[in-house]
Design an enzyme around this catalytic site. Structure first.
Site, PDB file in Angstrom:
ATOM      1  N   HIS A  98       0.919  -1.142   0.000  1.00 37.66           N
ATOM      2  CA  HIS A  98       0.000   0.000   0.000  1.00 37.66           C
ATOM      3  C   HIS A  98       0.955   1.187   0.000  1.00 37.66           C
ATOM      4  O   HIS A  98       1.799   1.292   0.922  1.00 37.66           O
ATOM      5  CB  HIS A  98      -0.886  -0.049   1.259  1.00 37.66           C
ATOM      6  CG  HIS A  98      -1.822   1.112   1.424  1.00 37.66           C
ATOM      7  ND1 HIS A  98      -3.166   0.960   1.729  1.00 37.66           N
ATOM      8  CD2 HIS A  98      -1.619   2.452   1.366  1.00 37.66           C
ATOM      9  CE1 HIS A  98      -3.749   2.138   1.832  1.00 37.66           C
ATOM     10  NE2 HIS A  98      -2.829   3.062   1.620  1.00 37.66           N
ATOM     11  N   HIS A 100       3.344   4.012   0.543  1.00 36.79           N
ATOM     12  CA  HIS A 100       3.693   4.786   1.730  1.00 36.79           C
ATOM     13  C   HIS A 100       5.029   5.448   1.500  1.00 36.79           C
ATOM     14  O   HIS A 100       5.921   4.882   0.860  1.00 36.79           O
ATOM     15  CB  HIS A 100       3.746   3.910   2.987  1.00 36.79           C
ATOM     16  CG  HIS A 100       4.588   2.679   2.828  1.00 36.79           C
ATOM     17  ND1 HIS A 100       4.166   1.574   2.130  1.00 36.79           N
ATOM     18  CD2 HIS A 100       5.837   2.393   3.266  1.00 36.79           C
ATOM     19  CE1 HIS A 100       5.113   0.647   2.150  1.00 36.79           C
ATOM     20  NE2 HIS A 100       6.148   1.132   2.825  1.00 36.79           N
TER      21      HIS A 100
HETATM   22  P1  5GP Z   1       8.443  -0.963   3.502  1.00 36.82           P
HETATM   23  O1  5GP Z   1       9.324  -2.087   3.973  1.00 36.82           O
HETATM   24  O2  5GP Z   1       7.236  -1.507   2.770  1.00 36.82           O
HETATM   25  O3  5GP Z   1       9.137   0.115   2.746  1.00 36.82           O
HETATM   26  O4  5GP Z   1       7.917  -0.248   4.817  1.00 36.82           O
HETATM   27  C1  5GP Z   1       6.936  -0.795   5.629  1.00 36.82           C
HETATM   28  C2  5GP Z   1       7.100  -0.152   6.982  1.00 36.82           C
HETATM   29  O5  5GP Z   1       5.922  -0.400   7.714  1.00 36.82           O
HETATM   30  C3  5GP Z   1       8.255  -0.714   7.809  1.00 36.82           C
HETATM   31  O6  5GP Z   1       9.162   0.339   8.130  1.00 36.82           O
HETATM   32  C4  5GP Z   1       7.586  -1.301   9.039  1.00 36.82           C
HETATM   33  O7  5GP Z   1       8.307  -1.064  10.216  1.00 36.82           O
HETATM   34  C5  5GP Z   1       6.237  -0.600   9.053  1.00 36.82           C
HETATM   35  N1  5GP Z   1       5.155  -1.367   9.603  1.00 36.82           N
HETATM   36  C6  5GP Z   1       4.823  -2.651   9.295  1.00 36.82           C
HETATM   37  N2  5GP Z   1       3.735  -3.034   9.975  1.00 36.82           N
HETATM   38  C7  5GP Z   1       3.368  -1.950  10.721  1.00 36.82           C
HETATM   39  C8  5GP Z   1       2.299  -1.740  11.642  1.00 36.82           C
HETATM   40  O8  5GP Z   1       1.468  -2.590  11.912  1.00 36.82           O
HETATM   41  N3  5GP Z   1       2.241  -0.511  12.224  1.00 36.82           N
HETATM   42  C9  5GP Z   1       3.147   0.473  11.955  1.00 36.82           C
HETATM   43  N4  5GP Z   1       2.994   1.638  12.586  1.00 36.82           N
HETATM   44  N5  5GP Z   1       4.157   0.300  11.091  1.00 36.82           N
HETATM   45  C10 5GP Z   1       4.266  -0.901  10.489  1.00 36.82           C
HETATM   46 ZN    ZN Z   2      -4.250  -0.786   1.581  1.00 36.90          ZN
END
Ligand code: 5GP
Ligand code: ZN
Length: 114
Positions: A98, A100
């Site tokens: 999603h 971010h």
């Molecule tokens: P990506 O790895 O997709 O770039 O970043 C995902 C981010 O989401 C990670 O930094 C991870 O720590 C964060 N994250 C994953 N699950 C949760 C959650 O349930 N709550 C929050 N606040 N952050 C989350």
């Molecule tokens: Zn979503």
């Protein structure tokens, strides 16, 4: 999206530390912060990756980025420096599908990233 963790956070079905919200955008503290400031800024609309954004999402994505800049000012990292990162696809480290943007600041950030 039923199984999307960030949709659930946006719906408040999963708790998070929300730092900003408006009609289209939500920002909350990352669960595993990698810097003094580590906030995730998301569109409330489910879009899996930047690859899936369309012209229809143009102003929405602009809103997300502008929200991040306002949060950076509030956190007083706008002049010391911050990074706004959208990891896109698994090879770049995307683990939640999603869109971010990671807003990272409050320490010096190396370049290039690993
Ligand atoms: P990506 O790895 O997709 O770039 O970043 C995902 C981010 O989401 C990670 O930094 C991870 O720590 C964060 N994250 C994953 N699950 C949760 C959650 O349930 N709550 C929050 N606040 N952050 C989350
Ligand atoms: Zn979503």
């Amino acid at each position: 999206m039923d199984q999307c963790i960030f949709c659930k956070i946006a719906e408040r079905a999963i708790p998070s530390k929300v730092v900003f919200e408006n009609e289209h955008v939500l920002a909350f503290e990352d669960l595993h912060p990698q810097a003094l400031t580590h906030i995730l800024v998301i569109p409330k609309k489910h879009i899996a990756t930047l690859n899936d954004a369309t012209a229809e999402d143009q102003s929405l994505l602009g809103e997300v980025i502008l929200a991040a800049t306002e949060i950076a000012k509030d956190r007083r990292i706008s002049t010391s420096g911050y990074r706004l990162v959208a990891n896109t696809m698994a090879g770049a480290g995307q683990s939640v599908f999603h869109i971010h943007f990671h807003l990272l600041g409050g320490r010096s950030l190396a370049w290039p990233p690993g």
